[in-house]
Enzyme design. Structure first.
Site, PDB file in Angstrom:
ATOM      1  N   ASP A  16       0.857  -1.163   0.297  1.00  0.00           N
ATOM      2  CA  ASP A  16      -0.063   0.118   0.142  1.00  0.00           C
ATOM      3  C   ASP A  16       0.751   1.442   0.038  1.00  0.00           C
ATOM      4  OD1 ASP A  16      -2.243   1.330  -0.037  1.00  0.00           O
ATOM      5  OD2 ASP A  16      -2.832   0.948   2.284  1.00  0.00           O
ATOM      6  N   ARG A  20       0.227   7.594  -2.858  1.00  0.00           N
ATOM      7  CA  ARG A  20       0.715   8.820  -1.965  1.00  0.00           C
ATOM      8  C   ARG A  20       2.241   9.026  -2.340  1.00  0.00           C
ATOM      9  NH1 ARG A  20      -1.336   6.098   3.428  1.00  0.00           N
ATOM     10  NH2 ARG A  20      -1.789   4.462   1.746  1.00  0.00           N
ATOM     11  N   TRP A  21       3.081   7.880  -2.550  1.00  0.00           N
ATOM     12  CA  TRP A  21       4.312   8.079  -3.017  1.00  0.00           C
ATOM     13  C   TRP A  21       4.663   8.999  -4.376  1.00  0.00           C
ATOM     14  CZ3 TRP A  21       7.773   6.660  -7.144  1.00  0.00           C
ATOM     15  CH2 TRP A  21       8.848   6.637  -6.595  1.00  0.00           C
ATOM     16  N   ARG A  29      -0.610   8.857 -10.432  1.00  0.00           N
ATOM     17  CA  ARG A  29      -0.682   7.677  -9.337  1.00  0.00           C
ATOM     18  C   ARG A  29       0.255   6.221 -10.037  1.00  0.00           C
ATOM     19  NH1 ARG A  29      -3.810   7.289  -5.070  1.00  0.00           N
ATOM     20  NH2 ARG A  29      -4.255   5.077  -5.303  1.00  0.00           N
ATOM     21  N   HIS A  33       2.612   3.073  -8.821  1.00  0.00           N
ATOM     22  CA  HIS A  33       2.321   1.485  -9.190  1.00  0.00           C
ATOM     23  C   HIS A  33       3.830   1.005  -9.969  1.00  0.00           C
ATOM     24  CE1 HIS A  33      -1.337   2.110  -7.578  1.00  0.00           C
ATOM     25  NE2 HIS A  33      -1.937   2.618  -8.607  1.00  0.00           N
ATOM     26  N   SER A  61      -7.370  -5.253  -5.192  1.00  0.00           N
ATOM     27  CA  SER A  61      -8.737  -5.937  -4.760  1.00  0.00           C
ATOM     28  C   SER A  61      -9.766  -5.945  -5.330  1.00  0.00           C
ATOM     29  CB  SER A  61      -8.783  -5.384  -3.342  1.00  0.00           C
ATOM     30  OG  SER A  61      -9.336  -3.938  -3.679  1.00  0.00           O
ATOM     31  N   TRP A  65     -11.568  -2.190  -8.364  1.00  0.00           N
ATOM     32  CA  TRP A  65     -12.014  -2.265  -9.743  1.00  0.00           C
ATOM     33  C   TRP A  65     -12.864  -0.887  -9.584  1.00  0.00           C
ATOM     34  CZ3 TRP A  65     -10.823  -4.865 -13.829  1.00  0.00           C
ATOM     35  CH2 TRP A  65     -10.281  -6.040 -13.577  1.00  0.00           C
ATOM     36  N   LEU A 131      11.003 -20.851  -4.017  1.00  0.00           N
ATOM     37  CA  LEU A 131       9.976 -20.001  -3.361  1.00  0.00           C
ATOM     38  C   LEU A 131       8.704 -20.016  -4.165  1.00  0.00           C
ATOM     39  CD1 LEU A 131       9.490 -17.299  -1.256  1.00  0.00           C
ATOM     40  CD2 LEU A 131      10.096 -15.965  -3.335  1.00  0.00           C
ATOM     41  N   ARG A 188       1.776  -4.850   6.370  1.00  0.00           N
ATOM     42  CA  ARG A 188       1.080  -3.711   5.681  1.00  0.00           C
ATOM     43  C   ARG A 188       2.036  -2.525   5.490  1.00  0.00           C
ATOM     44  NH1 ARG A 188      -5.093  -2.420   4.545  1.00  0.00           N
ATOM     45  NH2 ARG A 188      -4.826  -0.530   2.932  1.00  0.00           N
ATOM     46  N   ARG A 194      -5.388  -1.676   8.739  1.00  0.00           N
ATOM     47  CA  ARG A 194      -6.626  -2.541   8.392  1.00  0.00           C
ATOM     48  C   ARG A 194      -6.268  -3.805   7.501  1.00  0.00           C
ATOM     49  NH1 ARG A 194      -7.769   2.910   6.835  1.00  0.00           N
ATOM     50  NH2 ARG A 194      -7.030   3.401   4.542  1.00  0.00           N
ATOM     51  N   SER A 196      -8.600  -4.638   5.161  1.00  0.00           N
ATOM     52  CA  SER A 196      -8.836  -4.248   3.742  1.00  0.00           C
ATOM     53  C   SER A 196      -9.630  -5.374   2.909  1.00  0.00           C
ATOM     54  CB  SER A 196      -7.956  -3.133   2.909  1.00  0.00           C
ATOM     55  OG  SER A 196      -7.926  -2.271   3.712  1.00  0.00           O
TER      56      SER A 196
HETATM   57  C1  IPE Z   1      -5.593  -2.748  -0.139  1.00  0.00           C
HETATM   58  O1  IPE Z   1      -5.257  -1.294  -0.273  1.00  0.00           O
HETATM   59  C2  IPE Z   1      -5.558  -3.408  -1.412  1.00  0.00           C
HETATM   60  C3  IPE Z   1      -4.365  -3.698  -2.056  1.00  0.00           C
HETATM   61  C4  IPE Z   1      -3.015  -3.292  -1.371  1.00  0.00           C
HETATM   62  C5  IPE Z   1      -4.115  -4.325  -3.216  1.00  0.00           C
HETATM   63  P1  IPE Z   1      -6.098  -0.148  -0.570  1.00  0.00           P
HETATM   64  O2  IPE Z   1      -5.490   1.120  -0.720  1.00  0.00           O
HETATM   65  O3  IPE Z   1      -7.120  -0.460  -1.650  1.00  0.00           O
HETATM   66  O4  IPE Z   1      -7.035  -0.038   0.777  1.00  0.00           O
HETATM   67  P2  IPE Z   1      -7.757   1.008   1.627  1.00  0.00           P
HETATM   68  O5  IPE Z   1      -8.848   1.537   0.692  1.00  0.00           O
HETATM   69  O6  IPE Z   1      -6.951   1.985   2.054  1.00  0.00           O
HETATM   70  O7  IPE Z   1      -8.649   0.305   2.575  1.00  0.00           O
HETATM   71  C1  IPE Z   2      -1.380   0.294  -3.472  1.00  0.00           C
HETATM   72  O1  IPE Z   2      -1.232   1.489  -3.319  1.00  0.00           O
HETATM   73  C2  IPE Z   2      -1.732  -0.391  -4.770  1.00  0.00           C
HETATM   74  C3  IPE Z   2      -3.328  -0.817  -4.917  1.00  0.00           C
HETATM   75  C4  IPE Z   2      -4.242  -0.934  -4.034  1.00  0.00           C
HETATM   76  C5  IPE Z   2      -3.412  -1.300  -6.381  1.00  0.00           C
HETATM   77  P1  IPE Z   2      -2.432   2.530  -3.514  1.00  0.00           P
HETATM   78  O2  IPE Z   2      -2.828   2.919  -5.084  1.00  0.00           O
HETATM   79  O3  IPE Z   2      -3.538   2.172  -2.597  1.00  0.00           O
HETATM   80  O4  IPE Z   2      -1.661   3.946  -2.975  1.00  0.00           O
HETATM   81  P2  IPE Z   2      -2.248   4.872  -1.984  1.00  0.00           P
HETATM   82  O5  IPE Z   2      -2.864   4.049  -0.746  1.00  0.00           O
HETATM   83  O6  IPE Z   2      -3.611   5.756  -2.536  1.00  0.00           O
HETATM   84  O7  IPE Z   2      -1.276   5.556  -1.510  1.00  0.00           O
HETATM   85 MG    MG Z   3      -4.034   2.433  -0.621  1.00  0.00          MG
END
Ligand code: IPE
Ligand code: IPE
Ligand code: MG
Length: 241
Positions: A16, A20-21, A29, A33, A61, A65, A131, A188, A194, A196
């Site tokens: 996660d 933000r990074w 965004r 990724h 997740s 979507w 692995l 996490r 959380r 999630s």
């Molecule tokens: C959880 O991250 C899902 C994945 C890392 C793939 P999210 O960014 O989707 O979760 P929430 O919305 O902060 O709970």
């Molecule tokens: C996790 O990073 C990757 C996915 C859930 C696909 P985020 O895209 O959730 O990044 P933040 O949480 O918005 O920073």
């Molecule tokens: Mg996130």
């Protein structure tokens, strides 16, 4: 099971903080990724070097979507590109690759790239992988439990008496993670605390570790520190020691 009980057999990571990074750097965004792929590479190496047998990563997740179309399609392209780029080196290292989730929602092209990657990294007969790398894609814990319940109901619809006698371990067999040990450690990143909708059933007794580092900043040293912390935990499984 790993012979050294201080080393987790299965480490799972909720990756996660990519968005933000990227934002911190004034970028889109998707840039975050893409940068996160480097952290995946680092964790695969660190896991293999530490004697971890299963590394699983929550990549996308069912709820994801619902993000803007441009981000979803960017993530799917990145997944395709990463599979194509990384499979030869995973194969060479002896890493078995597996993708789990509601794959019916993926494009046929991505689904077939996944099947090919899984077949390509299947170890030779009688050989164990160094692995097993599992990517949870289009996955959610509630979805997994529901699809398992449906499969079980279908299998036992003609024998309700038998279904009545089933226990927790019998249910395990219908989950998409069947055959994979439950995660010992769930990490996490990005400071969130959380689950999630991740491995709800399978993480019943996992140790949780939350780290502030955003996923693209998470490297080998962070992985080792998480393992070190895990080594200090006292897992009691509800019993008295
Ligand atoms: C959880 O991250 C899902 C994945 C890392 C793939 P999210 O960014 O989707 O979760 P929430 O919305 O902060 O709970
Ligand atoms: C996790 O990073 C990757 C996915 C859930 C696909 P985020 O895209 O959730 O990044 P933040 O949480 O918005 O920073
Ligand atoms: Mg996130």
């Amino acid at each position: 099971m790993n012979s050294n009980s201080n080393i987790p057999t299965h480490v799972s990571i909720i990756m996660d903080g990519n968005g933000r990074w990227a934002k911190q750097k004034g970028k889109e965004r998707i840039y975050g990724h893409a940068a996160g792929v480097e952290s995946v590479r680092a964790c695969v190496e660190a896991a293999a070097e530490s004697g971890v047998e299963y590394l699983s990563l929550f990549a996308f997740s069912e709820e994801n979507w619902g993000r803007p179309d441009s981000e979803v399609s960017g993530l799917m392209s990145l997944m395709m590109q990463t599979i194509q780029n990384e499979i030869p080196s995973l194969k060479e290292k002896g890493v078995k690759f597996k993708v789990l989730g509601n794959l019916e929602r993926l494009s046929p092209e991505l689904r077939s790239a996944i099947s090919k990657a899984e077949a390509d990294t299947e170890p030779a007969e009688g050989m164990a992988p160094l692995l097993t790398l599992i990517i949870f894609l289009s996955y959610s814990g509630k979805w997994d439990i529901l699809q398992a319940a449906k499969k079980m109901a279908l299998e036992y619809s003609g024998n309700l008496q038998k279904m009545e006698s089933l226990g927790v371990d019998d249910f395990d067999r219908f989950l998409v993670t069947h055959g994979i040990p439950d995660p010992d450690l769930v990490i996490r990143t990005s400071g969130e605390k959380r689950i999630s909708n991740y491995l709800l059933w399978q993480s019943a007794y996992s140790e949780f570790y939350s780290v502030d580092a955003l996923w693209p900043d998470f490297g080998k040293e962070n992985f080792r520190l998480a393992l070190e912390e895990y080594g200090k935990r006292d897992r009691r499984y509800g019993k008295v020691k």
